[in-house]
Design an enzyme around this catalytic site. Sequence first.
Site, PDB file in Angstrom:
ATOM      1  N   ASN A 108     -23.848  -1.613 -49.012  1.00  0.00           N
ATOM      2  CA  ASN A 108     -23.990  -2.294 -47.602  1.00  0.00           C
ATOM      3  C   ASN A 108     -25.533  -2.043 -47.559  1.00  0.00           C
ATOM      4  O   ASN A 108     -26.273  -1.257 -47.645  1.00  0.00           O
ATOM      5  CB  ASN A 108     -23.182  -1.675 -46.465  1.00  0.00           C
ATOM      6  N   ILE A 122     -26.583  -2.796 -43.682  1.00  0.00           N
ATOM      7  CA  ILE A 122     -26.354  -3.108 -42.324  1.00  0.00           C
ATOM      8  C   ILE A 122     -27.834  -2.925 -41.585  1.00  0.00           C
ATOM      9  O   ILE A 122     -27.850  -4.030 -40.864  1.00  0.00           O
ATOM     10  CB  ILE A 122     -25.236  -2.196 -41.904  1.00  0.00           C
ATOM     11  N   GLY A 123     -28.355  -1.925 -41.765  1.00  0.00           N
ATOM     12  CA  GLY A 123     -29.664  -1.681 -41.018  1.00  0.00           C
ATOM     13  C   GLY A 123     -29.672  -1.291 -39.595  1.00  0.00           C
ATOM     14  O   GLY A 123     -30.357  -1.666 -38.945  1.00  0.00           O
ATOM     15  N   LEU A 124     -28.631  -0.345 -39.225  1.00  0.00           N
ATOM     16  CA  LEU A 124     -28.195   0.215 -38.078  1.00  0.00           C
ATOM     17  C   LEU A 124     -28.392  -0.756 -36.984  1.00  0.00           C
ATOM     18  O   LEU A 124     -29.054  -0.413 -36.061  1.00  0.00           O
ATOM     19  CB  LEU A 124     -29.511   1.323 -37.789  1.00  0.00           C
ATOM     20  N   CYS A 161     -29.889   7.917 -43.756  1.00  0.00           N
ATOM     21  CA  CYS A 161     -29.757   6.584 -43.839  1.00  0.00           C
ATOM     22  C   CYS A 161     -30.462   6.058 -44.930  1.00  0.00           C
ATOM     23  O   CYS A 161     -31.995   5.930 -44.673  1.00  0.00           O
ATOM     24  CB  CYS A 161     -29.766   5.888 -42.713  1.00  0.00           C
ATOM     25  N   ASN A 170     -23.374  10.364 -47.827  1.00  0.00           N
ATOM     26  CA  ASN A 170     -23.678   9.210 -47.555  1.00  0.00           C
ATOM     27  C   ASN A 170     -23.915   8.215 -48.666  1.00  0.00           C
ATOM     28  O   ASN A 170     -23.522   8.761 -49.917  1.00  0.00           O
ATOM     29  CB  ASN A 170     -25.149   9.093 -46.625  1.00  0.00           C
ATOM     30  N   THR A 171     -24.318   6.912 -48.635  1.00  0.00           N
ATOM     31  CA  THR A 171     -24.219   6.095 -49.800  1.00  0.00           C
ATOM     32  C   THR A 171     -25.568   6.266 -50.506  1.00  0.00           C
ATOM     33  O   THR A 171     -26.678   6.867 -50.220  1.00  0.00           O
ATOM     34  CB  THR A 171     -24.530   4.564 -49.215  1.00  0.00           C
ATOM     35  N   GLY A 220     -14.022   6.028 -45.787  1.00  0.00           N
ATOM     36  CA  GLY A 220     -14.986   4.840 -45.206  1.00  0.00           C
ATOM     37  C   GLY A 220     -14.587   3.559 -46.003  1.00  0.00           C
ATOM     38  O   GLY A 220     -13.887   2.816 -45.229  1.00  0.00           O
TER      39      GLY A 220
END
Length: 309
Positions: free
Chosen positions: A72, A74-76, A133, A194-195, A267
């Site tokens: 992903n 997504i960019g917040l 992030c 996180n990723t 998730g």
Amino acid sequence: MDLSVEIAGLELEHPVLNGSGTFDVAAARRAFGDALLAEFPFSAFVSKTITPEPRAGNPPPRIIETAAGMINSIGLPNKGLEGFLTQDLPLLAELPVPLCVSVMGTSHGEFERLVEGVAARREVAALELNVSCPNVESGLIVGEQAPETLSLLHAVRPITDKALIVKLTPNVADPASIARAAEEGGADAVSLINTLKATAIDSRTLGPWHGAGRGGLSGPAVHHVALEQVRMVAGAVSIPVIGIGGIESGADALSFLAARAAAVAVGTASFRDPLAAVRIRAELGAALEEAGLGSISDLPGRMVRSTST
Ligand code: RRO
């Protein structure tokens, strides 16, 4: 089967939370109606990360499915602090479980503003500090350096007595050192992973698939990376660790608990099946029973300490 756990002062009915940004409550309410509230999949709900000001997010494409997960970027995208408090919080406050709001700033000042604004709301039980992030070009990624993590905690810890959970990035050589800094700064818990930074190539253009050029990998592909990081971190800190990474089954969740996670978060599995966590919790109960254990605290694996290798 007693699945109850206590994390950072929160008494939870069972150890299965959601990973931030992986479960859209408004969409799930539309799909499942009030039945969603009657059997809510998670024992606490972690919101999508918010920033002080609204953000549109990254240009599309934002997601690609991979052989064993997804990437992903997504960019917040979010409504910003004020938009969240006025438009999103009322819906999240209807959930039958404690609410944890995830926040991310690009400076101490931004984090302070977010923690002040969110922690003041009685609907909020805990805050997640997203220091990890990998998708947003913010200049400084706090969670990549122990001193930065410690100084962020020094800035925000005095603002609230509510639980502060630091979400760690896996994209560092020594996640345990970051976890220790978070603990030293007064964090109540850490969650990981996180990723993982990842790229997909568009076979037609031979350029990056994602509009933003790269993204973060999640799902079964990262499960064993996450298990190892959780095992290392749980052996390095005394605060609770929330294990996240490619949980698809009760057995996967049990693996994290055996690696001394105090709780887990689902998730990527929720994207395919929004009720995956209901099944995972049931499977976890059955797996514990099969192992002859009466509760999570009976797990012998929770005594396993990580080694330096
Ligand atoms: O919004 C995102 O692109 C994003 C965030 Br904030 C995060 O913490 N982790 C991730 O994989 N994507």
